[in-house]
Design an enzyme around this catalytic site. Structure first.
Site, PDB file in Angstrom:
ATOM      1  N   CYS A 430      -3.909 -17.508 -32.259  1.00  0.00           N
ATOM      2  CA  CYS A 430      -3.534 -18.125 -30.979  1.00  0.00           C
ATOM      3  C   CYS A 430      -3.561 -19.643 -31.087  1.00  0.00           C
ATOM      4  O   CYS A 430      -2.528 -20.298 -31.025  1.00  0.00           O
ATOM      5  CB  CYS A 430      -4.471 -17.648 -29.880  1.00  0.00           C
ATOM      6  SG  CYS A 430      -4.278 -15.914 -29.453  1.00  0.00           S
ATOM      7  N   GLU A 432      -6.365 -21.247 -33.202  1.00  0.00           N
ATOM      8  CA  GLU A 432      -7.521 -21.507 -34.043  1.00  0.00           C
ATOM      9  C   GLU A 432      -7.174 -22.415 -35.220  1.00  0.00           C
ATOM     10  O   GLU A 432      -6.185 -22.205 -35.908  1.00  0.00           O
ATOM     11  CB  GLU A 432      -8.105 -20.194 -34.549  1.00  0.00           C
ATOM     12  CG  GLU A 432      -8.479 -19.248 -33.438  1.00  0.00           C
ATOM     13  CD  GLU A 432      -7.314 -18.374 -32.979  1.00  0.00           C
ATOM     14  OE1 GLU A 432      -6.812 -18.603 -31.859  1.00  0.00           O
ATOM     15  OE2 GLU A 432      -6.903 -17.484 -33.728  1.00  0.00           O
TER      16      GLU A 432
END
Length: 786
Positions: A430, A432
């Site tokens: 997502c 990170e």
């Protein structure tokens, strides 16, 4: 710009039926039943070799990039050594209304007669739950946190450019050199290193054999091909697959196929948490693209076609389905491969090149859920690059998301990475952040911050079950100041972070001992040099993350308590607790007071935003710097995927006026509907957080399509992004759709099958989302102006 080949392959990918394939499970069961006694890494390497030598080879009509994880597109394998599906799981997957996986009667039979009897009690999931404490299980069952590795292996990592400079025969030479350097007299770990290096060598041979099986298949197909054009393509495919990944790729076609074989190797070896990805694809491809154009061996049209075929391969790979309760709840096929473009070069200069724009064109033209895509935007990147991305965003299907490349570098430097490794890093999954090709950055699970507050307000009792789940931190009705409440909250938080990290450290050791990843270890620095596995600290950097969920919700909750109970004194704590206990039944005036008269995060209001910063600091200080078992530390990031819906379902009414069971805020976005002063106020609130102390934050915004019309709409969007990043924000993404359209799609899904929205760190078909998630997206504030 799609030609007939690409259009056909794309349509086939979209129409292909996601189904459970038992092929991998059957092969793994057959191997383990007859396996001899080996060290854990060699055993896993031999299992990988068995898979590579025996799994079906698929080359579809018209394909140029070849290879599938299963025996055919969207035939999804399972991983019984990690978690073994029950017959009930298979029934749920087959029958659920949305995002189903077809499970044939033969697949059920194979599971019932072969897979389940062998793997029951042997899977990592069974072992993990057997090793966990009662406190951990209680917290897990109550929705305090989730655990990623109870269903999937560690593996949140991204590739750098090494496989474009070295073939796997070269990696074998590196492995041999490390073996020669082992000191059996003075190094007590020499034997373990020997076994790990032997396992890597076996895996290198296995991936070469897998590629050459594709070459043989292509030649066999060419012999029977009557179309001379396709015959030449198949012969070219065979040539490519004979060369890569055994040798370093020499041209644009080979580099894409080389990566794809490595990708398949990683996601076939184990079901890693996110499905691996090539990282800085534009920068990796550019030398091959430039060389091909200069030599006349490649045209721009051929490069575009190859990239489009490459995109389709990602879309053919649904995420392997979950087990247990998440088999019923998990609602996406997305496997979270996230391709980065733009950003910086290793020397810190502008990383945008001609291939960057070509990739943006492909994103625009293909309009596929997978792979997910983002741009890394630095102050050194041209506005033309940002505006090209904004024009795609304006089309309203949620890609690409936008990351602050300069902030990513600062985050990674702060974590101790070198400047070159930081500049070559980026985002995956997502949002990170990690050092590409050099870091194991493991997401260990989501953490429900708002549930901790609920326990604090109930003296450690979970009101949902009546059980004493947390610490007895005192009767909240007796708290005299907001500081009393916060002290109790800190104690509860520390207790559950202790429980979470203790469990994670056990899980790390279980994976190191029983489930090494020798193939993945080959392509991550410095596993070969250390003679250590990716799952055992072999990577150059080893970071664990715990993802905090509900930042906007907990901020507004504490703001409401502070403002109404301790500052304005228009509610007593007892009155507030009673209203929460009855879910505001007969207390609508209280609910509306909390909902509408509370300083709320997302409005550039320092009263609320200072509370947000305080909660951030409390969470950061409790997690950051704790040691893991691989020589690294724990850090925080703030994202939910869709867990804010699940976490909300296990929490009663909250002091921000939210009713029981409703979703929490997502990412670092404000509570749905709470941001009432426009998008600029939102980014100013969010920017008050110190993003550099995280490994990623997720900010969603929603605009009506009319706001982004014309050149002025694109200019305004670009200015908004630049402004947020100038204030050191980490990430931002957009939905461009009005709530009326979403409600119409919810009521008449058959008319809106192609409607794509941004959910969290990924995009998905709106009609495939759960009702609760659809409602949550509809409820997000709809900005109608800048």
């Amino acid at each position: 710009m799609m030609n007939e080949r690409v259009a056909t392959l794309r349509e086939q990918s979209l129409k292909a039926e996601a189904r459970v394939s038992t092929e991998r499970a059957e092969l793994m069961t057959r191997f383990y039943k007859s396996a001899g006694v080996y060290s854990a890494p060699v055993l896993r390497a031999l299992a990988f070799k068995f898979l590579m030598e025996n799994k079906a080879i698929y080359i579809g009509d018209g394909e140029l990039i070849v290879g599938e994880r299963g025996p055919a597109p969207k035939a999804t394998p399972t991983y019984p050594e990690l978690c073994c599906h029950s017959l009930q799981d298979l029934e749920i997957l087959n029958s659920r209304e949305k995002v189903s996986y077809t499970v044939s009667e033969e697949a059920r039979r194979v599971y019932e007669e072969e897979i389940i009897p062998f793997w029951r009690g042997r899977s990592m999931r069974d072992i993990i739950f057997d090793q966990m404490t009662a406190e951990w299980k209680d917290a897990y069952d109550s929705g305090i946190f989730t655990e990623f590795m109870e269903q999937r292996a560690p593996g949140h990592t991204v590739l750098d450019d090494k496989i474009y400079r070295k073939g796997f025969l070269d990696f074998k030479k590196d492995i041999a050199q490390s073996l020669e350097k082992l000191d059996y007299l003075n190094d007590p770990d020499a034997y373990n290193k020997q076994e790990q290096l032997k396992a890597m060598a076996i895996c290198a041979d296995a991936i070469i054999a897998f590629a050459r099986r594709h070459a043989e298949k292509a030649l066999e197909m060419a012999r029977f091909e009557s179309n001379p054009t396709r015959k030449k393509e198949l012969e070219k495919i065979a040539e490519v697959c004979h060369r890569v990944p055994a040798h370093a790729p020499a041209n644009f076609w080979e580099v894409l196929q080389c990566y794809w074989f490595v990708h398949l190797g990683v996601i076939t070896e184990l079901n890693t948490w996110d499905a691996f990805n090539p990282g800085r694809l534009d920068q990796h491809l550019y030398p091959f693209y430039k060389q091909g154009l200069e030599e006349g061996s490649l045209t721009k049209e051929q490069a575009r076609e190859l990239l489009q075929c490459f995109w389709i391969k990602f879309n053919n790979q649904p995420a392997p389905p979950k087990v247990g309760v998440t088999a019923e709840e998990s609602g996406t096929y997305t496997d979270f491969a996230n391709i980065n473009s733009g950003g910086l070069k290793p020397d810190g200069s502008d990383g945008v090149n001609e291939v960057t724009y070509l990739i943006l064109d492909v994103i625009d033209e293909m309009r596929l859920l997978q792979p997910s895509s983002n741009i890394q935007l630095s102050k050194k990147n041209p506005d033309r690059f940002l505006k090209r991305a904004c024009k795609i965003i304006r089309k309203g299907w949620g890609q690409p998301s936008i990351f602050n490349a300069d902030m990513i570098v600062e985050e990674l430097l702060r974590q101790g990475k070198s400047i070159e490794d930081a500049r070559c890093g980026g985002a995956s999954g997502c949002v990170e952040t990690g050092a590409f090709g050099k870091e194991s950055y493991i997401l260990t699970g989501y953490f429900n911050l708002v549930k901790i507050l609920e326990l604090t307000l109930n003296n450690g009792i979970d009101p949902r079950t009546g059980r004493q789940l947390g610490l007895k931190t005192g009767d909240p009705a007796q708290f005299k100041t907001i500081e009393d409440l916060l002290d109790a909250f800190k104690r509860q938080l520390k207790y559950f972070i202790d429980v979470k990290i203790k469990g994670n450290n056990i899980i790390e050791r279980l994976y190191a001992a029983h489930m090494p990843a020798p193939f993945l270890s080959i392509v991550i620095d410095d596993c070969i040099a250390k003679g250590k596995d990716y799952n055992d600290g072999g990577a150059r950097y080893n970071t664990n993350y715990i993802q905090g969920v509900g930042l906007g919700s907990i901020t507004d909750c504490i703001s409401a308590i502070k403002y109404h109970v301790f500052d304005q004194h228009n509610l007593t704590m007892q009155e507030l607790l009673e209203a929460l206990r009855v879910n505001f039944a007969g207390r609508e005036k209280v609910r509306l007071l909390l909902l509408n008269k509370t300083p709320r995060y997302g409005n550039d209001d320092d009263y609320a935003d200072d509370i947000m910063k305080m909660v951030f600091d409390i969470y950061y200080n409790e997690v950051n710097g704790r040691k893991n078992t691989k020589g690294g530390v724990y850090r925080i990031n703030l994202l939910p995927t869709t867990c804010h819906v699940y976490f909300g379902s296990v929490i009663g009414a909250t002091p921000d006026g939210r009713k029981a069971g409703e979703p929490l805020s997502e990412g670092i976005s404000p509570v749905q509907g709470a941001d009432r002063k426009g998008p600029t106020a939102v980014i100013k609130s969010a920017a008050k957080m110190d993003h550099a102390r995280t490994g990623g934050t997720l900010l969603n915004q929603k605009f009506t399509p009319q706001v982004l019309e014309g050149d002025s709409g694109i200019d305004n969007l670009a200015h908004l992004v630049r402004s947020y990043f100038k204030m050191d924000g980490h990430h931002i993404q957009f939905n461009v759709v009005d709530a009326a359209t979403l409600r119409e799609a919810q009521a008449n899904p058959e008319k809106y099958r192609d409607l794509i929205v941004r959910v969290a760190g990924y995009s998905d078909y709106f009609c495939d989302l759960s009702r609760a998630l659809q409602d949550e997206i509809i409820a997000r504030t709809e900005h109608k102006s800048f």
